[in-house]
Motif scaffolding. Structure first.
Motif, PDB file in Angstrom:
ATOM      1  N   TYR A 138     -29.999 -41.078-139.800  1.00 55.19           N
ATOM      2  CA  TYR A 138     -29.197 -42.228-139.368  1.00 55.19           C
ATOM      3  C   TYR A 138     -27.717 -41.840-139.320  1.00 55.19           C
ATOM      4  O   TYR A 138     -26.905 -42.295-140.113  1.00 55.19           O
ATOM      5  CB  TYR A 138     -29.428 -43.395-140.329  1.00 55.19           C
ATOM      6  CG  TYR A 138     -30.594 -44.280-139.934  1.00 55.19           C
ATOM      7  CD1 TYR A 138     -31.788 -43.727-139.504  1.00 55.19           C
ATOM      8  CD2 TYR A 138     -30.487 -45.668-139.975  1.00 55.19           C
ATOM      9  CE1 TYR A 138     -32.855 -44.534-139.134  1.00 55.19           C
ATOM     10  CE2 TYR A 138     -31.547 -46.486-139.610  1.00 55.19           C
ATOM     11  CZ  TYR A 138     -32.724 -45.911-139.190  1.00 55.19           C
ATOM     12  OH  TYR A 138     -33.773 -46.715-138.815  1.00 55.19           O
ATOM     13  N   ASN A 139     -27.375 -40.984-138.330  1.00 53.22           N
ATOM     14  CA  ASN A 139     -26.052 -40.374-138.331  1.00 53.22           C
ATOM     15  C   ASN A 139     -25.224 -40.653-137.085  1.00 53.22           C
ATOM     16  O   ASN A 139     -24.255 -39.949-136.810  1.00 53.22           O
ATOM     17  CB  ASN A 139     -26.193 -38.859-138.533  1.00 53.22           C
ATOM     18  CG  ASN A 139     -26.990 -38.181-137.418  1.00 53.22           C
ATOM     19  OD1 ASN A 139     -27.241 -38.761-136.371  1.00 53.22           O
ATOM     20  ND2 ASN A 139     -27.381 -36.930-137.644  1.00 53.22           N
ATOM     21  N   ASN A 140     -25.604 -41.702-136.313  1.00 55.23           N
ATOM     22  CA  ASN A 140     -24.864 -41.990-135.081  1.00 55.23           C
ATOM     23  C   ASN A 140     -24.146 -43.337-135.171  1.00 55.23           C
ATOM     24  O   ASN A 140     -23.975 -43.898-136.252  1.00 55.23           O
ATOM     25  CB  ASN A 140     -25.802 -41.939-133.870  1.00 55.23           C
ATOM     26  CG  ASN A 140     -26.903 -43.001-133.946  1.00 55.23           C
ATOM     27  OD1 ASN A 140     -26.924 -43.849-134.846  1.00 55.23           O
ATOM     28  ND2 ASN A 140     -27.819 -42.964-133.003  1.00 55.23           N
ATOM     29  N   ASP A 141     -23.732 -43.878-134.020  1.00 58.40           N
ATOM     30  CA  ASP A 141     -22.932 -45.105-134.011  1.00 58.40           C
ATOM     31  C   ASP A 141     -23.724 -46.330-134.467  1.00 58.40           C
ATOM     32  O   ASP A 141     -23.125 -47.362-134.808  1.00 58.40           O
ATOM     33  CB  ASP A 141     -22.327 -45.355-132.631  1.00 58.40           C
ATOM     34  CG  ASP A 141     -23.378 -45.513-131.536  1.00 58.40           C
ATOM     35  OD1 ASP A 141     -24.537 -45.059-131.730  1.00 58.40           O
ATOM     36  OD2 ASP A 141     -23.054 -46.082-130.480  1.00 58.40           O
ATOM     37  N   ILE A 142     -25.052 -46.218-134.519  1.00 55.73           N
ATOM     38  CA  ILE A 142     -25.890 -47.288-135.091  1.00 55.73           C
ATOM     39  C   ILE A 142     -26.222 -46.963-136.545  1.00 55.73           C
ATOM     40  O   ILE A 142     -26.058 -47.781-137.441  1.00 55.73           O
ATOM     41  CB  ILE A 142     -27.195 -47.452-134.276  1.00 55.73           C
ATOM     42  CG1 ILE A 142     -26.892 -47.902-132.845  1.00 55.73           C
ATOM     43  CG2 ILE A 142     -28.134 -48.464-134.957  1.00 55.73           C
ATOM     44  CD1 ILE A 142     -28.109 -47.914-131.936  1.00 55.73           C
ATOM     45  N   GLY A 143     -26.686 -45.739-136.782  1.00 52.24           N
ATOM     46  CA  GLY A 143     -27.153 -45.353-138.112  1.00 52.24           C
ATOM     47  C   GLY A 143     -26.066 -45.308-139.164  1.00 52.24           C
ATOM     48  O   GLY A 143     -26.303 -45.658-140.328  1.00 52.24           O
ATOM     49  N   LEU A 144     -24.847 -44.882-138.772  1.00 51.95           N
ATOM     50  CA  LEU A 144     -23.788 -44.777-139.770  1.00 51.95           C
ATOM     51  C   LEU A 144     -23.347 -46.145-140.303  1.00 51.95           C
ATOM     52  O   LEU A 144     -23.310 -46.344-141.515  1.00 51.95           O
ATOM     53  CB  LEU A 144     -22.611 -43.980-139.204  1.00 51.95           C
ATOM     54  CG  LEU A 144     -21.490 -43.702-140.191  1.00 51.95           C
ATOM     55  CD1 LEU A 144     -21.061 -42.237-140.138  1.00 51.95           C
ATOM     56  CD2 LEU A 144     -20.290 -44.591-139.915  1.00 51.95           C
TER      57      LEU A 144
END
Length: 455
Positions: A138-144
């Motif tokens: 979860y490392n993108n603009d949703i996951g972060l």
């Protein structure tokens, strides 16, 4: 999540009359209606499916409120917050929540090793602090922002993984998260198709400094010349890690299949990590440096590294019913990372044969064939007995290996021949053999691992 409905409304500047509903405690936040529990805030995102269509399901699951960006009102009885963009509202809520809860943020990026580094850093810092880390990828603009809004109330140190495949993505994530510490694990070739060159990738990774505290810490690999001109003039403390002329410099003591032991310059302490490979020692150097920055005693750093738990499919050792040893590293791949894994695997002790299964490395752009072929320099028939290659791009490596390998020791399969690949692999592996599997996630080599484990 320690937030009330009214508090969330003010944080995202909701456009409707939200005070028509009495204030109440929100119990959490979800964008997948199937995961909703009583009192959650539902965030309907627009993707392949429009999340707004699942509002009834969210209510049935017990949603307490929802963000809403459609022109019409919520079609069910539910408190809602009208916003122009539900994703942007979740991101804004995450920014507010960080300021409210005030954890120290540690950001990790890199072409390879960021998840392992995140796991190691969390294990080290948890020896002294209440920690929370990015779950899974979860490392993108949703996951972060989702990660931020899921951290436990008592979190003191928040370790956030930051991924990207285009320029300006990490800039956005770093600006949102405002880290005190940032680390770049390595510059590889992942997403070079979108960024043009390794230099372009280096610049994109350096975006992690966009939100980095001016009095904070930036960690970079000592052996990466592309980063050196990009750190000039930065106000932060900059430290390097690596094998030569590094601030945190390692000396390998022993390397085994399931663990590596090393020392660092200026200390006699032996550090052991429960994973193989020089590249993983490099990741551990980042965790050590971060532990030192926050004042942890060397014994605590040592204990954290010795017991860290690796996220699934990252350098994971398995053994099937026939006693075949399986090194699964199938989550992602780029040429630099694949070469490092093969170099390490080639030296691992075994009483059987060594076999490599390599899948396409995706998004490498117009030089993809040459990059795949270059892996041949790290495959030696005296060290790795047989090689199975899978996917369109791996045809270039197959052709390159014909110079060194007997024809019956290299096998090529198209993407449509996964079943044949599995059958061939199962037929040639015997007890005590050792196999490594490496490729981009999109190649689905995890399915090959699953089938091996059943045999």
């Amino acid at each position: 999540m320690k937030l009330t409905f009214w508090e969330a409304a003010e944080a995202v500047k909701a456009e409707n009359d939200w005070k028509q509903w009495a204030d109440f405690e929100l119990t959490g936040l979800e964008f997948d209606s199937r995961l909703i529990t009583a009192g959650n805030l539902f965030v309907p995102l627009k993707g392949a499916n429009d999340g707004h269509s699942f509002i009834s399901s969210a209510v049935e699951k017990g949603a307490g409120a929802a963000f809403w960006s459609r022109a019409d009102d919520v079609p069910v009885e539910l408190p809602f917050l009208k916003v122009s963009d539900t994703l942007k509202a979740m991101q804004n809520l995450a920014v507010y929540y960080l300021k409210k809860m005030t954890p120290t943020v540690i950001a990790v990026t890199g072409s390879n090793g960021k998840t392992t580094t995140k796991d190691m850093t969390e294990a080290v810092l948890s020896q002294q602090f209440k920690t929370y880390k990015t779950q899974g990828n979860y490392n993108n603009d949703i996951g972060l922002p989702y990660t931020i809004l899921h951290m436990p109330d008592e979190t003191e140190k928040l370790i956030l993984e930051m991924g990207m495949d285009h320029a300006h993505e990490i800039d956005f994530l770093s600006t949102l998260a405002q880290p005190e510490v940032a680390a770049i694990t390595m510059i590889g070739e992942a997403h070079i198709e979108n960024l043009g060159s390794r230099a372009g990738i280096a610049q994109a990774k350096m975006e992690i400094t966009a939100g980095l505290d001016k009095s904070g810490l930036l960690l970079i690999p000592a052996e990466e010349p592309l980063l050196l001109p990009l750190i000039n003039g930065l106000p932060q403390t900059i430290k390097t890690f690596g094998w030569h002329d590094a601030d945190c410099q390692a000396e390998i003591v022993t390397e085994q299949k399931e663990q590596s032991t090393f020392k660092i310059k200026g200390s006699d302490t032996l550090f052991t990590i429960p994973v193989p490979g020089k590249y993983n020692i490099g990741n551990a150097l980042i965790a050590i440096s971060i532990g030192q920055w926050f004042g942890l005693a060397e014994e605590k750093i040592q204990a954290g590294l010795a017991n860290f738990k690796l996220t699934k499919n990252r350098t994971e050792w398995l053994k099937n019913q026939r006693s075949v040893e399986i090194l699964s590293d199938v989550y992602n791949a780029n040429p630099t990372a694949m070469k490092l894994v093969l170099d390490s695997f080639s030296q691992m002790a075994t009483s059987g044969k060594r076999v490599a299964v390599l899948g396409d490395m995706l998004e490498l752009g117009p030089d993809s064939a040459a990059m795949h072929a270059s892996v041949s320099e790290h495959l030696n028939p005296q060290e790795i007995d047989e090689v199975l290659l899978y996917g369109t791009e791996m045809k270039a490596l197959y052709n390159a290996l014909k110079k060194n390998y007997p024809e019956n020791k290299i096998h090529y399969f198209t993407k449509e021949q996964k079943d044949r690949l599995i059958n061939t692999l199962q037929s040639l592996l015997k007890a005590e053999d050792m196999v490594v599997l490496k490729g981009s996630n999109g190649m689905g080599l995890n399915e090959v691992v699953e089938q091996l484990m059943k045999s």
